[in-house]
Every structure is written in structure tokens, then in C-alpha cells.
Design a protein around this motif. Structure first.
Motif, short mmCIF file in Angstrom:
data_model
loop_
_atom_site.label_atom_id
_atom_site.label_comp_id
_atom_site.label_asym_id
_atom_site.label_seq_id
_atom_site.Cartn_x
_atom_site.Cartn_y
_atom_site.Cartn_z
N SER A 68 8.54 -22.50 9.86
CA SER A 68 8.52 -23.60 8.84
C SER A 68 9.55 -24.60 9.02
O SER A 68 10.75 -24.39 9.43
CB SER A 68 8.72 -22.91 7.36
OG SER A 68 7.68 -22.03 7.40
N ARG B 235 -1.49 -25.43 4.73
CA ARG B 235 -0.25 -25.17 5.40
C ARG B 235 1.10 -26.13 5.04
O ARG B 235 2.09 -25.68 5.23
CB ARG B 235 -0.22 -25.30 7.20
CG ARG B 235 -1.31 -24.46 7.62
CD ARG B 235 -1.38 -24.38 9.03
NE ARG B 235 -1.72 -25.70 9.79
CZ ARG B 235 -0.73 -26.44 10.38
NH1 ARG B 235 0.27 -25.98 10.98
NH2 ARG B 235 -1.27 -27.66 10.83
N ASN C 75 4.47 -25.13 6.61
CA ASN C 75 4.47 -23.70 7.02
C ASN C 75 3.49 -23.57 8.19
O ASN C 75 2.57 -24.27 8.40
CB ASN C 75 4.12 -22.99 5.80
CG ASN C 75 5.34 -23.13 4.51
OD1 ASN C 75 6.30 -23.29 5.10
ND2 ASN C 75 4.77 -23.16 3.41
N GLN D 130 6.86 -30.08 2.84
CA GLN D 130 6.99 -28.53 3.43
C GLN D 130 6.13 -28.19 4.47
O GLN D 130 4.87 -28.17 4.01
CB GLN D 130 6.92 -27.59 2.36
CG GLN D 130 7.17 -25.92 2.56
CD GLN D 130 8.39 -25.83 2.95
OE1 GLN D 130 9.51 -26.23 2.47
NE2 GLN D 130 8.62 -25.09 4.15
#
Length: 123
Positions: free
Chosen positions: A16, A64, A81, A79
Motif C-alpha cells: 500500500s 483497491r 491498497n 489510498q
């Protein structure tokens, strides 16, 4: 509006990262704010955007990647991930006032751009 993108780096697949896009000169209020990315030899592509109170994502990152914002810090975050090698690119944030929805994913619609931050995902 000056935009400063940061947070890129090298990460293994499955990892991440959180990118930041900080604005100075004025607030993001009333502006659409988006992330685009460009991989070597490829066209710049839409990743995600705030449009009014809604968020929009490219199909390739849905589930994601997540957008968020801190209005006090005048910063938008991405963000990321479950990163994949295909996510490797230079990520840039962009902003524009009074966009229509159909223009949200079009790079030429945006007036202000940050300098880009490199994201590299190793397999």
C-alpha cells in the motif's frame, strides 16, 4: 492554485501507499480534484476524482484505491491498497473549477497540475 503531490515510492505487489495532493493559493472548495497516472510509453489515464460530493474511480482501481480529503489541511489523499505491477506510473493530481461530470476523466479539462510522484510496484 499550486498543487504539490507526494507519497510515491517503491513497494512490493500487494502493498500500500498513500499519495497526497496539497493545495496552496486557495482552497479546493468548488473544485474537482483528480488523480491521473502515466506509465512509460502509455497515455495519461484517469485514476480517481472528487466531483462535487461524489467520488469516481477507474475500473482498474475500483475496490483497491480510495479518495479522501482533509479540508482543514486543504489536501486530497489517494489510498492505494493491493498494489499491482501494472499500477507502476507517475501519479499526478489535478484540479479544475466547474467541471461537468463528463469531463472528470479527461486530462485536458484540468487547469492546475501538480508535479507528479513516482509509484513503482515490484512483482
Amino acid at each position: 492554485v499550486q498543487l504539490q503531490a507526494s507519497g510515491g515510492g517503491l513497494v512490493q505487489a500487494g502493498g500500500s501507499l498513500r499519495l497526497s495532493c496539497a493545495a496552496s493559493g486557495r482552497t479546493f472548495s468548488g473544485y474537482s480534484v483528480a488523480w491521473f497516472r502515466q506509465a512509460p510509453g502509455k497515455e495519461r489515464e484517469f485514476v480517481a476524482a472528487f466531483w462535487r460530493t461524489n467520488t469516481y474511480y477507474a475500473d482498474s482501481v475500483k475496490g483497491r484505491f480510495t479518495l479522501s480529503r482533509d479540508n482543514i489541511k486543504n489536501t486530497v489523499y489517494l489510498q492505494m491498497n493491493s498494489l499491482e505491477p501494472d499500477d507502476t506510473a507517475i501519479y499526478s493530481c489535478a484540479a479544475a473549477p466547474r467541471l461537468i461530470l463528463s469531463s472528470v476523466g479527461v486530462p485536458s479539462s484540468y487547469t492546475y497540475w501538480g508535479q507528479g510522484t513516482q509509484v513503482t510496484v515490484s512483482s
